[in-house]
Design an enzyme around this catalytic site. Structure first.
Site, PDB file in Angstrom:
ATOM      1  N   ASP A 291       0.858  -1.189   0.000  1.00  0.00           N
ATOM      2  CA  ASP A 291       0.000   0.000   0.000  1.00  0.00           C
ATOM      3  C   ASP A 291       0.893   1.237   0.000  1.00  0.00           C
ATOM      4  O   ASP A 291       2.125   1.111  -0.040  1.00  0.00           O
ATOM      5  CB  ASP A 291      -0.929  -0.003   1.229  1.00  0.00           C
TER       6      ASP A 291
ATOM      7  N   ASP B  52       1.444   4.738   2.310  1.00  0.00           N
ATOM      8  CA  ASP B  52       1.053   5.358   3.581  1.00  0.00           C
ATOM      9  C   ASP B  52       1.465   6.826   3.615  1.00  0.00           C
ATOM     10  O   ASP B  52       2.602   7.166   3.264  1.00  0.00           O
ATOM     11  CB  ASP B  52       1.748   4.632   4.743  1.00  0.00           C
TER      12      ASP B  52
ATOM     13  N   ASP C 239      -3.292   4.527   2.731  1.00  0.00           N
ATOM     14  CA  ASP C 239      -3.652   4.879   4.112  1.00  0.00           C
ATOM     15  C   ASP C 239      -3.261   6.323   4.379  1.00  0.00           C
ATOM     16  O   ASP C 239      -2.136   6.723   4.073  1.00  0.00           O
ATOM     17  CB  ASP C 239      -2.900   3.993   5.126  1.00  0.00           C
TER      18      ASP C 239
HETATM   19  N1  DCT Z   1       1.617   0.920  11.652  1.00  0.00           N
HETATM   20  C1  DCT Z   1       1.179   1.399  12.858  1.00  0.00           C
HETATM   21  N2  DCT Z   1      -0.086   1.134  13.272  1.00  0.00           N
HETATM   22  C2  DCT Z   1      -0.909   0.420  12.477  1.00  0.00           C
HETATM   23  C3  DCT Z   1      -0.490  -0.047  11.232  1.00  0.00           C
HETATM   24  C4  DCT Z   1       0.800   0.228  10.842  1.00  0.00           C
HETATM   25  O1  DCT Z   1       1.925   2.042  13.567  1.00  0.00           O
HETATM   26  N3  DCT Z   1      -2.118   0.160  12.911  1.00  0.00           N
HETATM   27  C5  DCT Z   1       2.974   1.197  11.230  1.00  0.00           C
HETATM   28  C6  DCT Z   1       3.896   0.038  11.133  1.00  0.00           C
HETATM   29  C7  DCT Z   1       4.468   0.070   9.754  1.00  0.00           C
HETATM   30  C8  DCT Z   1       3.833   1.271   9.083  1.00  0.00           C
HETATM   31  O2  DCT Z   1       2.877   1.783   9.962  1.00  0.00           O
HETATM   32  C9  DCT Z   1       3.233   0.987   7.764  1.00  0.00           C
HETATM   33  O3  DCT Z   1       2.430  -0.184   7.798  1.00  0.00           O
HETATM   34  P1  DCT Z   1       2.332  -1.132   6.540  1.00  0.00           P
HETATM   35  O4  DCT Z   1       1.870  -0.377   5.355  1.00  0.00           O
HETATM   36  O5  DCT Z   1       1.543  -2.318   6.924  1.00  0.00           O
HETATM   37  O6  DCT Z   1       3.830  -1.622   6.368  1.00  0.00           O
HETATM   38  P2  DCT Z   1       4.958  -1.182   5.364  1.00  0.00           P
HETATM   39  O7  DCT Z   1       6.197  -1.222   6.146  1.00  0.00           O
HETATM   40  O8  DCT Z   1       4.602   0.092   4.695  1.00  0.00           O
HETATM   41  O9  DCT Z   1       4.990  -2.368   4.334  1.00  0.00           O
HETATM   42  P3  DCT Z   1       4.289  -2.467   2.901  1.00  0.00           P
HETATM   43  O10 DCT Z   1       5.367  -2.107   1.941  1.00  0.00           O
HETATM   44  O11 DCT Z   1       3.887  -3.892   2.761  1.00  0.00           O
HETATM   45  O12 DCT Z   1       3.139  -1.548   2.848  1.00  0.00           O
HETATM   46 MG    MG Z   2       2.787   0.382   3.652  1.00  0.00          MG
END
Ligand code: DCT
Ligand code: MG
Length: 400
Positions: free
Chosen positions: A234, A236, A324
């Site tokens: 995703d 963020d 997100d």
């Molecule tokens: N995070 C957080 N609280 C949440 C969800 C996520 O603090 N409820 C943090 C942990 C990692 C970061 O936010 C981003 O989450 P992801 O998108 O799931 O992980 P990513 O490292 O960006 O991995 P991906 O490349 O798969 O998106």
């Molecule tokens: Mg991510």
């Protein structure tokens, strides 16, 4: 090595000694030979520098399968142990070629070493292969790959005898929620990795929307792309405004604008439940309380430099992407940015380090010093590392 103390050997918390022992100081052993006087690697990911370059993928891939299998069976200890082992191996600047070389590498227990031994000897782990062919593991893995389906739901479906998407979609007894419906509808696209170029294109779209609403808004790309990853599941972002309280209207306004542009395929908005007076939070790993929204956005190929990351032969000209957005108040910005930049293992170890080594509580909202009984202010991530007595680790070195 002089500073290799007993407390380190026994894995007891070491406060001062490990501070300078981060990855940068670990020498690379000569090709094919076991390192001899090799520096000790910290047990905390926040004291290691971990880039996206993984020299031990054959082991870490195996550990991640094992960890996930334990997670599906709700066996927490070994799950965490394999995650920690994977994380520590990812930080090494060298490939492990024999077990003796890992003498000074922490977080490798008996079970972990047995798996490594198998991989070193046969090129594969039979335990991992058994899991990969296990019907329950495969089914739970498949079901949890759908947006909105967690391990609990996946297990319920599995126990109900369902094994495939057509089983689920054809079952009259199942009522999918809105998130799961969108998850199935856009499955092909959102189970496909998002490229850096696609992330940049989305950044431009969000940037335009945010600044049209609030000219002085702050937008930051976080998550894996901030850590320099080439692909992610995703994209963020953190959005906020310098004026405290004004961030409350930000997400609803952005959502309205994107809806008008007809590029929102799905939107789950959660208003803020953040209340500084309820801190510090002792609940570990709890989701933060900032306003946020989980989106599926429509991204046009014309907006992406070099084109969309689509399957061969797919010529639709657009794709769906998971996005997100989080909107913390400005005075919480540094904590939110640090928390949302990840990786998950890096965050876990930052919190564990704060608690065990500094008697402090860290989460996405704040840092609380339990000894002084006060909150420590921070406007940048560097401030937080400094409060914790940690060397600053750049985002691209947080791929633990
Ligand atoms: N995070 C957080 N609280 C949440 C969800 C996520 O603090 N409820 C943090 C942990 C990692 C970061 O936010 C981003 O989450 P992801 O998108 O799931 O992980 P990513 O490292 O960006 O991995 P991906 O490349 O798969 O998106
Ligand atoms: Mg991510």
């Amino acid at each position: 090595v002089g500073w290799f103390t007993d407390s380190m050997r026994e894995g007891r918390p070491v406060a001062v000694e490990t501070r300078h022992l981060i990855q940068e100081t670990v020498p690379t052993p000569p090709e094919g030979s076991a390192p001899t006087a090799q520096a000790v690697v910290s047990q905390y990911a926040c004291q290691r520098r971990t880039t996206t370059e993984n020299n031990n993928k054959i082991f870490t891939d195996a550990f991640e399968v094992l960890a996930e299998s334990y997670e599906f069976n709700e066996i927490e200890g070994p799950c965490l142990a394999f995650r920690r082992a994977a994380s520590v191996l990812k930080s090494l600047s060298w490939a492990v070629q024999c077990l003796e070389a890992t003498r000074n590498v922490p977080c490798l227990g008996e079970h972990t070493k047995a798996v490594m031994e198998e991989i070193l000897r046969y090129g594969r782990s039979f335990e991992v292969e058994k899991i990969l062919s296990d019907e329950r593991y495969r089914t739970l893995k498949l079901f949890t790959s759908v947006f909105g389906v967690g391990p609990k739901t996946a297990d319920k479906w599995y126990r109900g005898g369902l094994r495939s998407f057509s089983d689920v979609l054809g079952d009259r007894g199942i009522r999918l929620n809105r998130m799961q419906q969108s998850g199935f509808l856009h499955y092909g696209d959102i189970s496909r990795a998002v490229s850096k170029a696609e992330a940049r294109a989305l950044r431009n779209i969000i940037d335009e929307a945010v600044h049209a609403i609030t000219p002085d808004a702050v937008l930051a790309l976080t998550g894996g792309f901030r850590r320099g990853k080439e692909f992610g599941h995703d994209v963020d972002f953190i959005v906020t405004t310098p004026e405290l309280g004004k961030e409350k209207n930000l997400l609803p306004s952005i959502i309205k604008r994107l809806t008008k542009q007809r590029i929102l395929l799905y939107c789950d908005y959660q208003a803020s439940t953040f209340d500084m007076s309820k801190l510090p939070s002792y609940r570990f790993e709890a989701m933060d309380h900032f306003a946020k929204c989980f989106l599926i956005m429509r991204l046009e190929g014309s907006q992406v430099e070099g084109g969309l990351h689509l399957a061969e032969g797919d010529s639709r000209g657009w794709r769906a992407v998971r996005v997100d957005l989080v909107a913390p108040p400005m005075d919480r910005y540094a904590f939110a940015l640090l928390g949302w930049s990840g990786s998950r293992q890096f965050e876990r170890d930052l919190r564990r380090f704060a608690r065990l080594e500094r008697n402090m509580l860290l989460d996405n909202h704040a840092l609380y010093d339990k000894t002084k009984k006060e909150f420590l202010a921070a406007t940048t991530e560097r401030d937080i590392f400094a409060h914790l007595g940690l060397e600053y680790i750049e985002p691209w070195q947080r791929n633990a």
